[in-house]
Design a protein around this motif. Structure first.
Motif, PDB file in Angstrom:
ATOM      1  N   LYS A   1       0.840  -1.207   0.000  1.00 18.50           N
ATOM      2  CA  LYS A   1       0.000   0.000   0.000  1.00 18.50           C
ATOM      3  C   LYS A   1       0.870   1.250   0.000  1.00 18.50           C
ATOM      4  N   ASN A   2       0.292   2.325  -0.472  1.00 18.96           N
ATOM      5  CA  ASN A   2       0.975   3.611  -0.461  1.00 18.96           C
ATOM      6  C   ASN A   2       1.234   4.029   0.994  1.00 18.96           C
TER       7      ASN A   2
ATOM      8  N   TYR B   1      -1.483  11.982  -1.006  1.00 21.21           N
ATOM      9  CA  TYR B   1      -1.931  10.794  -1.729  1.00 21.21           C
ATOM     10  C   TYR B   1      -2.819  11.171  -2.922  1.00 21.21           C
TER      11      TYR B   1
ATOM     12  N   TYR C   1       1.472   6.916   2.366  1.00 20.77           N
ATOM     13  CA  TYR C   1       0.595   8.006   2.794  1.00 20.77           C
ATOM     14  C   TYR C   1      -0.798   7.499   3.108  1.00 20.77           C
ATOM     15  N   GLN C   2      -1.242   6.506   2.361  1.00 21.68           N
ATOM     16  CA  GLN C   2      -2.534   5.869   2.638  1.00 21.68           C
ATOM     17  C   GLN C   2      -2.493   5.183   4.002  1.00 21.68           C
TER      18      GLN C   2
ATOM     19  N   LEU D   1     -10.525   4.360   3.435  1.00 22.80           N
ATOM     20  CA  LEU D   1      -9.125   4.775   3.429  1.00 22.80           C
ATOM     21  C   LEU D   1      -8.218   3.561   3.266  1.00 22.80           C
ATOM     22  N   TRP D   2      -8.528   2.502   3.985  1.00 21.04           N
ATOM     23  CA  TRP D   2      -7.721   1.290   3.924  1.00 21.04           C
ATOM     24  C   TRP D   2      -7.734   0.701   2.511  1.00 21.04           C
TER      25      TRP D   2
ATOM     26  N   GLY E   1      -8.205   2.394  -0.206  1.00 21.59           N
ATOM     27  CA  GLY E   1      -7.681   3.363  -1.167  1.00 21.59           C
ATOM     28  C   GLY E   1      -8.743   3.972  -2.063  1.00 21.59           C
TER      29      GLY E   1
ATOM     30  N   CYS F   1      -1.421  13.786   4.742  1.00 25.75           N
ATOM     31  CA  CYS F   1      -1.201  12.530   4.019  1.00 25.75           C
ATOM     32  C   CYS F   1      -2.269  12.290   2.956  1.00 25.75           C
ATOM     33  N   LEU F   2      -3.506  12.632   3.267  1.00 29.15           N
ATOM     34  CA  LEU F   2      -4.564  12.496   2.265  1.00 29.15           C
ATOM     35  C   LEU F   2      -4.317  13.413   1.073  1.00 29.15           C
TER      36      LEU F   2
ATOM     37  N   MET G   1     -11.477   9.238   0.367  1.00 29.85           N
ATOM     38  CA  MET G   1     -10.356  10.094   0.764  1.00 29.85           C
ATOM     39  C   MET G   1     -10.685  11.568   0.559  1.00 29.85           C
TER      40      MET G   1
ATOM     41  N   THR H   1      -4.674   6.302   7.287  1.00 26.11           N
ATOM     42  CA  THR H   1      -5.556   5.330   7.933  1.00 26.11           C
ATOM     43  C   THR H   1      -5.213   5.195   9.413  1.00 26.11           C
TER      44      THR H   1
END
Length: 129
Positions: free
Chosen positions: A8-9, A110, A11-12, A57-58, A60, A106-107, A65, A16
């Motif tokens: 996963k990213n 992303y 930032y994601q 969020l988890w 993606g 972070c959002l 988001m 989260t």
């Protein structure tokens, strides 16, 4: 299992985690750490909107988001307002502000390349008309 998480990213993942931590903070703060009234208060319900965002969020999901980035600003605002209180409330408000700000930033990081790609696709479509 761990490989799925690592794929996963970052930032994601951080966003989260910030939402999960913020939910835990809200519940603990208003239930037993420093509630508005002894024994807890109805302000514990302020954490519920965070629960609706966490699964998206988890996974993606971009739409989640986007609205979560607006939702979290309410927690930044509450933290900044309550930071003027004393004692434990000051530290809890500071932690709330930090967690909410981390989640928000972070959002945005992303979503930035996703938004840029969407704009370029829109320009290509308009050029082809």
């Amino acid at each position: 299992m761990y490989q799925k998480i690592l794929d996963k990213n970052p930032y994601q993942l951080i966003a989260t985690a910030a939402f999960i931590d913020l939910f835990i903070l809200c519940v603990c703060w208003e239930w037993f750490v420093s509630p508005l009234r002894p024994g807890g208060s109805w302000l514990i319900l302020k954490g519920i909107p965070l629960l609706f965002a966490i699964p998206g969020l988890w996974k993606g999901k971009v739409y989640t988001m986007q609205w979560a980035s607006m939702l979290i600003l309410l927690y930044v605002t509450e933290g900044l307002v309550r930071i003027l209180e004393t004692g434990a409330n000051f530290w809890l408000a500071l932690l709330e502000t930090i967690l909410a700000t981390i989640g928000f930033v972070c959002l945005l990081i992303y979503l930035k390349p996703i938004k840029k790609e969407a704009k370029s696709l829109k320009k290509m479509r308009e050029a082809n008309r």
